[in-house]
Design a protein around this motif. Structure first.
Motif, PDB file in Angstrom:
ATOM      1  N   LYS A   1       4.579   5.708  10.148  1.00 48.89           N
ATOM      2  CA  LYS A   1       4.896   4.280  10.080  1.00 48.89           C
ATOM      3  C   LYS A   1       6.397   4.079  10.174  1.00 48.89           C
ATOM      4  O   LYS A   1       7.177   4.881   9.650  1.00 48.89           O
ATOM      5  CB  LYS A   1       4.382   3.670   8.776  1.00 48.89           C
ATOM      6  CG  LYS A   1       4.403   2.141   8.739  1.00 48.89           C
ATOM      7  CD  LYS A   1       3.819   1.628   7.439  1.00 48.89           C
ATOM      8  CE  LYS A   1       3.726   0.101   7.407  1.00 48.89           C
ATOM      9  NZ  LYS A   1       2.710  -0.427   8.342  1.00 48.89           N
TER      10      LYS A   1
ATOM     11  N   GLN B   1       9.182   1.155   9.134  1.00 46.87           N
ATOM     12  CA  GLN B   1       9.283  -0.005   8.244  1.00 46.87           C
ATOM     13  C   GLN B   1      10.717  -0.524   8.202  1.00 46.87           C
ATOM     14  O   GLN B   1      11.650   0.227   7.922  1.00 46.87           O
ATOM     15  CB  GLN B   1       8.839   0.385   6.828  1.00 46.87           C
ATOM     16  CG  GLN B   1       9.008  -0.708   5.792  1.00 46.87           C
ATOM     17  CD  GLN B   1       8.157  -1.923   6.099  1.00 46.87           C
ATOM     18  OE1 GLN B   1       6.962  -1.797   6.371  1.00 46.87           O
ATOM     19  NE2 GLN B   1       8.763  -3.102   6.053  1.00 46.87           N
TER      20      GLN B   1
ATOM     21  N   SER C   1      13.409  -2.289   6.261  1.00 49.76           N
ATOM     22  CA  SER C   1      13.706  -2.640   4.866  1.00 49.76           C
ATOM     23  C   SER C   1      15.132  -3.129   4.676  1.00 49.76           C
ATOM     24  O   SER C   1      15.597  -3.288   3.537  1.00 49.76           O
ATOM     25  CB  SER C   1      13.420  -1.448   3.946  1.00 49.76           C
ATOM     26  OG  SER C   1      12.035  -1.150   3.937  1.00 49.76           O
TER      27      SER C   1
ATOM     28  N   ASN D   1       9.721  -1.953  -2.683  1.00 53.15           N
ATOM     29  CA  ASN D   1       8.466  -2.687  -2.513  1.00 53.15           C
ATOM     30  C   ASN D   1       7.711  -2.209  -1.272  1.00 53.15           C
ATOM     31  O   ASN D   1       6.482  -2.039  -1.301  1.00 53.15           O
ATOM     32  CB  ASN D   1       8.741  -4.184  -2.409  1.00 53.15           C
ATOM     33  CG  ASN D   1       9.247  -4.772  -3.714  1.00 53.15           C
ATOM     34  OD1 ASN D   1       8.859  -4.328  -4.796  1.00 53.15           O
ATOM     35  ND2 ASN D   1      10.123  -5.769  -3.633  1.00 53.15           N
ATOM     36  N   ASP D   2       8.442  -1.997  -0.178  1.00 52.63           N
ATOM     37  CA  ASP D   2       7.796  -1.532   1.050  1.00 52.63           C
ATOM     38  C   ASP D   2       7.206  -0.140   0.866  1.00 52.63           C
ATOM     39  O   ASP D   2       6.092   0.150   1.327  1.00 52.63           O
ATOM     40  CB  ASP D   2       8.800  -1.516   2.201  1.00 52.63           C
ATOM     41  CG  ASP D   2       9.238  -2.906   2.626  1.00 52.63           C
ATOM     42  OD1 ASP D   2       8.514  -3.878   2.317  1.00 52.63           O
ATOM     43  OD2 ASP D   2      10.305  -3.035   3.259  1.00 52.63           O
TER      44      ASP D   2
ATOM     45  N   GLU E   1       6.183   1.248  -1.924  1.00 49.50           N
ATOM     46  CA  GLU E   1       4.984   1.164  -2.771  1.00 49.50           C
ATOM     47  C   GLU E   1       3.752   0.877  -1.921  1.00 49.50           C
ATOM     48  O   GLU E   1       2.704   1.520  -2.074  1.00 49.50           O
ATOM     49  CB  GLU E   1       5.159   0.045  -3.807  1.00 49.50           C
ATOM     50  CG  GLU E   1       5.896   0.440  -5.064  1.00 49.50           C
ATOM     51  CD  GLU E   1       5.756  -0.606  -6.140  1.00 49.50           C
ATOM     52  OE1 GLU E   1       5.569  -0.217  -7.312  1.00 49.50           O
ATOM     53  OE2 GLU E   1       5.819  -1.812  -5.830  1.00 49.50           O
ATOM     54  N   THR E   2       3.872  -0.098  -1.029  1.00 52.97           N
ATOM     55  CA  THR E   2       2.750  -0.481  -0.158  1.00 52.97           C
ATOM     56  C   THR E   2       2.369   0.656   0.778  1.00 52.97           C
ATOM     57  O   THR E   2       1.181   0.961   0.972  1.00 52.97           O
ATOM     58  CB  THR E   2       3.124  -1.725   0.654  1.00 52.97           C
ATOM     59  OG1 THR E   2       3.462  -2.790  -0.236  1.00 52.97           O
ATOM     60  CG2 THR E   2       1.980  -2.155   1.555  1.00 52.97           C
ATOM     61  N   ILE E   3       3.365   1.299   1.361  1.00 55.95           N
ATOM     62  CA  ILE E   3       3.107   2.371   2.323  1.00 55.95           C
ATOM     63  C   ILE E   3       2.461   3.576   1.647  1.00 55.95           C
ATOM     64  O   ILE E   3       1.551   4.210   2.212  1.00 55.95           O
ATOM     65  CB  ILE E   3       4.427   2.778   3.020  1.00 55.95           C
ATOM     66  CG1 ILE E   3       4.917   1.644   3.917  1.00 55.95           C
ATOM     67  CG2 ILE E   3       4.245   4.053   3.837  1.00 55.95           C
ATOM     68  CD1 ILE E   3       6.320   1.837   4.459  1.00 55.95           C
TER      69      ILE E   3
ATOM     70  N   VAL F   1       0.481   3.573  -0.837  1.00 54.27           N
ATOM     71  CA  VAL F   1      -0.936   3.246  -1.044  1.00 54.27           C
ATOM     72  C   VAL F   1      -1.679   3.361   0.283  1.00 54.27           C
ATOM     73  O   VAL F   1      -2.783   3.925   0.359  1.00 54.27           O
ATOM     74  CB  VAL F   1      -1.090   1.829  -1.632  1.00 54.27           C
ATOM     75  CG1 VAL F   1      -2.562   1.409  -1.630  1.00 54.27           C
ATOM     76  CG2 VAL F   1      -0.517   1.772  -3.046  1.00 54.27           C
ATOM     77  N   GLU F   2      -1.067   2.826   1.348  1.00 59.25           N
ATOM     78  CA  GLU F   2      -1.694   2.851   2.678  1.00 59.25           C
ATOM     79  C   GLU F   2      -1.991   4.276   3.137  1.00 59.25           C
ATOM     80  O   GLU F   2      -3.021   4.538   3.763  1.00 59.25           O
ATOM     81  CB  GLU F   2      -0.781   2.160   3.678  1.00 59.25           C
ATOM     82  CG  GLU F   2      -1.325   2.105   5.095  1.00 59.25           C
ATOM     83  CD  GLU F   2      -0.363   1.421   6.064  1.00 59.25           C
ATOM     84  OE1 GLU F   2      -0.644   1.437   7.283  1.00 59.25           O
ATOM     85  OE2 GLU F   2       0.668   0.883   5.609  1.00 59.25           O
TER      86      GLU F   2
ATOM     87  N   ALA G   1       9.782   4.295  -5.943  1.00 60.25           N
ATOM     88  CA  ALA G   1       8.360   4.190  -5.593  1.00 60.25           C
ATOM     89  C   ALA G   1       7.683   5.559  -5.651  1.00 60.25           C
ATOM     90  O   ALA G   1       6.529   5.673  -6.103  1.00 60.25           O
ATOM     91  CB  ALA G   1       8.215   3.584  -4.204  1.00 60.25           C
TER      92      ALA G   1
END
Length: 333
Positions: free
Chosen positions: A198, A200, A202, A211-212, A214-216, A218-219, A242
């Motif tokens: 990915k 991203q 930022s 924050n980004d 954290e999301t990644i 999980v993804e 993160a």
């Protein structure tokens, strides 16, 4: 390489200082002056607010270099965003400065105000994040961002032995980010064993990167991540938060810019930060000094034929073996 880089910077500073010393009188001139005594110089400086470590360093150096020239009238503004920066520059142009030294929040949106300054006859020095239209600036001072991307990517590929899953974090929309990413992607693209999971954006902001990330995380919780090309030390520190919250200790990162906290960790052999890469915020001081040196004796028209329009500062890879050369504990960045 570091010696060559320092030589280039010092040689430029010596040349500029020599040009100042050659003046037989007068303290300033309008940008188009051809020589002789003229009015006192007024120099406008427009930079982003210190919203993260690197720009805080820019603020520090911009203020330090002004102390060197008490005879100059300084118009100094720090902006929180592009719109505020445009308004601030418009207001400074109304005061008819001789020069504008600007580090743009973003490349592109400020081209219009840059052209307005040029049409007004203002000598323009662009630093770091250049205008989209390169013809606007009389002088562009930047780090070698293509080399930044290339050298950092080569390190990542080498450490991964050409095989691995990678996350890529990008900065704000600008020529800086474009060049860094282009340099890195050329290297990654030439190594088919490197898979980019990915990309991203930022914006060189630690909180956004946190924050980004954290999301990644999980993804891609079910996938192996070998390394992160974080591009920027502030973003790397946000990503690190993160990683800690997610309990991830199975990967490493490469940031960038030579932040002292990261350089210290490289020096100490921290496995999360095996290396870093330089990008000095003091380049704003280089730009301001050159603007003053080129204008204050009123001989700009004679200087233009031999003064370069583009000054590019090299970048160096920081590893444990040389990190001590780049660690400055008293530095603001």
């Amino acid at each position: 390489m570091r010696i060559r880089t320092l030589f280039f910077i010092l040689a430029g500073a010596i040349l500029a200082s020599w040009l100042v010393g050659c003046s037989q009188g007068g303290t300033g001139a309008r940008a188009g002056g051809g020589g002789g005594v003229a009015k006192k110089l007024t120099v406008a400086i427009s930079i982003p607010s210190g919203d993260h470590g690197w720009t805080a360093g820019v603020n520090y150096w911009a203020e330090e270099v002004q102390k060197m020239y008490p005879d100059i009238t300084w118009l100094y503004q720090k902006a929180d965003n592009v719109e505020q920066q445009r308004t601030q520059v418009e207001n400074m142009l109304a005061q008819k400065p001789d020069a504008l030294v600007i580090l743009c929040h973003e490349s592109g949106p400020l081209d219009g105000i840059g052209k307005q300054a040029k049409d007004q006859g203002v000598y323009i020095v662009s630093v770091d994040r250049g205008f989209k239209d390169p013809a606007i600036a009389d002088l562009f001072v930047e780090g070698d961002n293509v080399a930044f991307g290339r050298k950092s990517a080569e390190y990542v590929v080498g450490k991964l032995n050409g095989q691995g899953n990678l996350l890529v974090f990008e900065g704000a929309t600008s020529t800086v980010n474009d060049d860094r990413v282009a340099g890195a992607m050329e290297v990654f693209g030439a190594n088919p064993g490197i898979k980019i999971l990915k990309r991203q954006q930022s914006n060189w902001n630690a909180e956004k990167a946190f924050n980004d990330a954290e999301t990644i995380l999980v993804e891609f919780a079910g996938q192996k991540i070998d390394a992160i090309w974080a591009q920027d030390d502030d973003m790397a520190e946000g990503i690190e938060r993160a990683l800690k919250e997610a309990g991830r200790t199975d990967l490493w990162m490469l940031g960038g810019a030579g932040k002292k906290t990261i350089v210290k960790r490289v020096m100490d052999g921290d496995p999360l930060y095996p290396a870093d890469i330089t990008y000095p915020p003091s380049m704003i001081a280089t730009g301001i000094h050159l603007a003053v040196a080129n204008l204050r004796d009123g001989q700009l028209d004679r200087i233009r034929p031999f003064m370069p329009r583009h000054v590019k500062i090299d970048v160096e890879l920081i590893e444990p073996s040389n990190a001590g050369n780049y660690y400055f504990p008293d530095s603001p960045f």
